[in-house]
Scaffold this active site. Structure first.
Site, PDB file in Angstrom:
ATOM      1  N   SER A 101       0.853  -1.185   0.000  1.00  7.14           N
ATOM      2  CA  SER A 101       0.000   0.000   0.000  1.00  7.14           C
ATOM      3  C   SER A 101       0.889   1.235   0.000  1.00  7.14           C
ATOM      4  CB  SER A 101      -0.870  -0.005   1.268  1.00  7.14           C
ATOM      5  OG  SER A 101      -1.540   1.224   1.453  1.00  7.14           O
ATOM      6  N   TYR A 151      -2.774  -1.246  10.157  1.00  2.00           N
ATOM      7  CA  TYR A 151      -2.683  -1.467   8.707  1.00  2.00           C
ATOM      8  C   TYR A 151      -1.359  -0.934   8.175  1.00  2.00           C
ATOM      9  CZ  TYR A 151      -4.015  -1.160   3.748  1.00  2.00           C
ATOM     10  OH  TYR A 151      -4.063  -1.279   2.382  1.00  2.00           O
TER      11      TYR A 151
END
Length: 266
Positions: free
Chosen positions: A154, A167
């Site tokens: 990401s 995350y």
């Protein structure tokens, strides 16, 4: 000739979202597919996950392009369950060439709001699940004397994003995992790269993140893209996956491939 003709690709988190997009894009270019998803809820994850019907729909969409498709329901946190579905599928399709470690979850909140279970769940799915996906796949790639592993990280795996801390540090872990594996597996002609999307509309985030950012405009700026778009589309990420899966990237390894509209450059 498709760009991945005669290749077999293993994709996790394939029931919907980016996983579905990766499956269809690789199928369009000639790949046979092994598609895995948990197909059920995960404790602490606040949005609905893919279902058995979703996975079946992904397979149907992929089969329209003429390739072979095998599906299975498995939790990437369970290495032996993952191995139990991958090994016979590889035997049936005649090998493995491409691995797309895509399965992930996201939980929003301020740094002091996360429970121990929420942190553990995020790390177990995003990082340990990616590790397990690689571990069960690598022997098949070694036997093939080459291949490509694509770890979906990401922009949060390159840039510290607020209100998504479990995350974020799980995705930094995925980035490091890909870099380390790229070095260890190079002698087997196995390439390992990570892909780093900016925001993609897949249903992973909810209103809480937007509420938190609305209350802190300085932190909201961290999420802004350089290009004049709020998000990119799943196909944009899948095109990067396709490049890394294909022989066009035969000497590309250890790369952090940002498909992020310039957010990590800001």
């Amino acid at each position: 000739m498709g760009r991945v003709d005669h290749k077999v690709a293993f994709i996790t988190g394939a029931a919907r979202g980016m996983g579905r997009s990766h499956a269809i894009r690789l199928a369009e270019e000639g790949a046979d597919l092994i598609l895995v998803d948990i197909c059920g809820p995960i404790d602490d994850v606040r949005y609905p996950l893919g279902t058995s019907d979703d996975l079946a729909e992904t397979a149907e969409l992929a089969r329209k392009h003429g390739g072979r498709v095998i599906t299975a329901e498995a939790d990437t946190r369970d290495r032996e369950a993952l191995r139990a579905v991958l090994d016979p599928a590889v035997a049936e399709l005649g090998g493995l060439d491409v691995v797309v470690a895509n399965a992930a979850v996201l939980i929003e909140g301020a740094w002091d709001s996360f429970s121990e279970n929420e942190v553990a769940t995020t790390l177990d799915v995003n990082l340990i699940g990616t590790w397990n996906t690689c571990v069960v796949s690598i022997p098949h790639l070694v036997q093939r004397e080459g291949g490509s592993i694509v770890c979906i990280s990401s922009a949060a795996g390159l840039k510290g994003q607020p209100y998504l801390l479990p995350y974020t540090f799980s995705k930094f872990g995925v980035t490091g995992l890909a870099q380390g594996l790229a070095n260890e597996l190079a002698e087997h002609s196995i390439r390992v790269n990570s892909v780093h999307p900016t925001g993609v509309p897949t249903g992973m985030t909810g209103p809480l993140l937007h509420e938190l950012l609305a209350g802190n405009p300085k932190l909201a700026e961290i999420y802004q893209n350089a290009l004049p778009v709020a998000n990119v589309e799943p196909i944009d990420i899948s095109n990067a996956v396709l490049f890394l899966a294909s022989d066009e990237s035969r000497y590309v390894t250890g790369l952090q491939f940002a498909v992020d509209a310039g957010t990590t450059n800001r």
